[in-house]
Design an enzyme around this catalytic site. Structure first.
Site, mmCIF file in Angstrom:
data_model
loop_
_atom_site.group_PDB
_atom_site.id
_atom_site.type_symbol
_atom_site.label_atom_id
_atom_site.label_comp_id
_atom_site.label_asym_id
_atom_site.label_seq_id
_atom_site.Cartn_x
_atom_site.Cartn_y
_atom_site.Cartn_z
ATOM 1 N N GLY A 1 89.714 -39.558 18.850
ATOM 2 C CA GLY A 1 88.597 -39.731 18.526
ATOM 3 C C GLY A 1 88.459 -38.335 17.188
ATOM 4 N N GLY A 2 88.610 -37.930 16.905
ATOM 5 C CA GLY A 2 88.600 -37.020 15.846
ATOM 6 C C GLY A 2 87.129 -36.047 16.200
ATOM 7 N N THR B 1 94.236 -40.549 16.574
ATOM 8 C CA THR B 1 94.405 -39.996 17.021
ATOM 9 C C THR B 1 95.129 -40.866 18.442
ATOM 10 O OG1 THR B 1 93.721 -37.894 16.574
ATOM 11 C CG2 THR B 1 94.326 -37.482 18.568
ATOM 12 N N ASN C 1 96.468 -37.825 12.228
ATOM 13 C CA ASN C 1 94.858 -37.599 11.563
ATOM 14 C C ASN C 1 94.120 -38.862 11.643
ATOM 15 O OD1 ASN C 1 92.755 -36.026 11.482
ATOM 16 N ND2 ASN C 1 93.274 -35.981 9.594
ATOM 17 N N SER D 1 90.945 -31.195 16.795
ATOM 18 C CA SER D 1 89.725 -30.933 18.033
ATOM 19 C C SER D 1 90.519 -31.540 18.910
ATOM 20 C CB SER D 1 88.553 -31.985 17.826
ATOM 21 O OG SER D 1 87.859 -31.725 16.525
HETATM 22 N N1 GLY Z 1 93.171 -34.739 13.641
HETATM 23 C C1 GLY Z 1 92.262 -34.963 14.041
HETATM 24 C C2 GLY Z 1 92.020 -33.123 15.416
HETATM 25 O O1 GLY Z 1 93.364 -32.623 15.515
HETATM 26 O O2 GLY Z 1 91.101 -33.160 15.649
#
Ligand code: GLY
Length: 567
Positions: A468-469, A376, A396, A448
């Site tokens: 950072g997910g 991201t 992602n 997130s």
């Molecule tokens: N793909 C990571 C997020 O949207 O949280």
């Protein structure tokens, strides 16, 4: 000739050093890059420069959003994209706030169990790699929605320097070269052929992407429909269907962005304005801040034993709620007000004691494997008119599904992995979900991403966000606290070592070699599980803060090639 002069101007612009080296920038107050009127902070120097160039042409923050988003797609293919999606939070100079959801969504032929085998076992590789992992992209719709509502310059003018960058090429940094090398094998495997980014590069090399320049030129000519129905869309759908994908022209034609009311939460004299569902960012950030508000963090001290404990316990509880309650609001009724109410939040920390960790199993259940690295990308922009935006955009995983459409010049996302493939089974970030985030046709997957604007005493104060997910939310949280509670400058706040807890797995992830051994020992004795073993960074925050004299200070995370530009 005019074109050549334009290219030269752009290259000079991109390579000129408005930004001084960090060592010489630091005043005795350890400030980051400071500008008088306007600033762009992003993951790549070329993108910040082009965003700034648009502001200098008289464009506003929303014009600069379009340019920066697309310049990241050219120069930072790791996460910048046309084949992904994102979120923007804005605060206009007159105080109006809002947010744009241009998140990907599931194709109409998607089903709840599409990543399970006949025995109901989840096959995680199917949601991470290949044509079935790809959600319907939202980015091109996102830039057009932004431009239609708030843009002031013609799209052609905004995308001109981006197209020039794709034609002339961007310079590969050392960090970028390492990342490309790390994913080369996967590129070859997923594409069954070599692709532009699978070639062997050295840092300092230039990568040109004429196919992406052509795609962008067609988008300038034909507008949004070029992607959602025109030649680009047709090629995209044909590419996926040849590889067993389920995306159709109908999916593209009916894709929709949403303007949404942001989440607003008070913390001391700050107002936090952040992304609502389908991102979990605003609600989880708001819950954690509300749980923390009654603790004297400034007295505990930055990254002290007590601060780490209380943040961890608040994070644990908020992420537990995330797993059960959050998903796409168009499909699931989310109790937003309750989750953020004083009554509900104040009770959440009742069973916390500084003596002993609260095991996550006592809040809920689950056996969860590890995390992945940072993906991201986030950028923050403040313009000369006083408008501020925070934008987080993603494919992602790193380079998304790794599937690259050579003739269009861009990677495709693997955002379908952000759905819960089966209740209780973790995704690539170790996050689990329930019915709220189950797969359904046309539904947006829970995120997130936490693009955030902060007001202080009713005035714009900060714009920030992070990749950072699952660690995005806690990275944004710690950056706000570093400024508000621990008196750091924007640059210091962004650079300070971070840690993360997400309920499950029940462990605190620490950036390696950045925390005192004695504190980690004390945490272990109190029953916390410590994970300092994975050599990884947590978040990569890009931020802007207003200084007391009204100038802007950038925080460009030292963990990456991030860059602040302004004037
Ligand atoms: N793909 C990571 C997020 O949207 O949280």
């Amino acid at each position: 000739m005019k074109k050549i002069i334009y290219f030269v101007a752009i290259i000079l612009l991109v390579s000129c050093k408005e930004e001084q080296p960090l060592a010489t920038l630091k005043s005795k107050d350890n400030l980051g890059f400071v500008a008088d009127s306007a600033m762009v902070v992003s993951a790549k120097e070329e993108a910040s420069s082009i965003g700034l160039f648009i502001l200098q042409q008289g464009g506003n923050a929303f014009d600069a959003m379009v340019a920066t988003e697309m310049a990241l797609a050219v120069s930072y293919p790791f996460a910048g994209n046309l084949g992904g999606g994102g979120f923007m939070v804005y605060r206009k100079a007159d105080g109006e706030i809002g947010s744009l959801d241009y998140r990907e969504r599931a194709p109409y032929l998607a089903t709840k169990t599409m990543y399970q085998d006949k025995d109901g076992n989840v096959q995680p590789e199917k949601s991470m790699f290949g044509a079935l992992a790809v959600g319907v992209p939202g980015t091109v719709a996102g830039i057009f929605a932004t431009h239609e509502k708030f843009g002031s310059l013609p799209m052609e003018e905004i995308l001109k320097p981006v197209i020039a960058l794709a034609q002339k090429g961007f310079v590969v940094t050392e960090k970028q070269n390492n990342t490309l090398a790390r994913y080369r094998e996967q590129f070859l495997q997923e594409n069954k052929d070599t692709i532009l980014f699978a070639k062997s590069y050295n840092s300092g090399d230039t990568i040109k992407n004429p196919q992406l320049a052509n795609t962008l030129e067609r988008i300038v000519q034909n507008g949004k429909d070029e992607f959602y129905g025109g030649e680009t869309g047709k090629k995209l759908v044909a590419y996926l269907q040849e590889r067993g994908g389920i995306m159709s022209m109908e999916d593209l034609k009916e894709y929709q962005t949403h303007w949404r009311d942001p989440i607003e939460v008070k913390y001391n004299d700050l107002k936090i304005i952040s992304m609502p569902p389908p991102s979990s960012g605003g609600i989880v950030l708001g819950q954690i801040l509300k749980m923390l508000e009654s603790y004297p963090l400034d007295e505990f001290g930055h990254n002290s034993l007590k601060s780490i404990q209380v943040l961890t316990e608040a994070e644990r509880r908020a992420y537990a709620d995330r797993s059960f309650y959050l998903g796409d609001p168009e499909f699931f009724d989310i109790p937003v007000e309750t989750l953020l109410s004083d009554e509900y939040v104040s009770g959440r920390m009742d069973n916390f004691s500084f003596e002993q960790a609260t095991p996550s199993s006592s809040i809920s259940y689950g056996e969860i494997p590890g995390y992945e690295s940072d993906e991201t990308t986030h950028y923050s922009i403040v313009d000369q008119f006083g408008n501020a935006i925070a934008v987080t955009t993603t494919l992602n995983g790193a380079y998304g599904s790794k599937m690259f459409i050579e003739e269009l010049g861009f990677f495709l996302n693997n955002e379908m992995d952000d759905f819960s493939s089966k209740p209780g089974v973790p995704n690539m970030f170790g996050l689990i979900g329930a019915e709220a985030n189950a797969i359904a046709p046309g539904k947006k997957m829970l995120s997130s991403m936490t693009p955030t604007i902060v007001e202080k005493n009713g005035e714009f104060y900060m714009s920030l966000g992070s990749p950072g997910g699952s660690t995005i939310i806690t990275s944004v949280l710690q950056t706000i606290l570093n400024v508000e509670e621990f008196g750091m400058s924007m640059q210091e706040a962004v650079d300070a070592p971070r840690f993360h807890h997400q309920w499950l797995p029940d462990e605190i992830l620490f950036e390696p070699r950045a925390f005192e051994a004695q504190i980690l020992d004390s945490l272990t004795q109190k029953g916390y599980n410590i994970n300092e073993g994975e050599s990884r960074i947590i978040g990569k925050v890009d931020a802007i803060k207003v200084l007391p004299d009204g100038r802007l200070e950038g925080g460009a995370d030292k963990r990456g090639d991030d860059s602040a530009k302004g004037y």
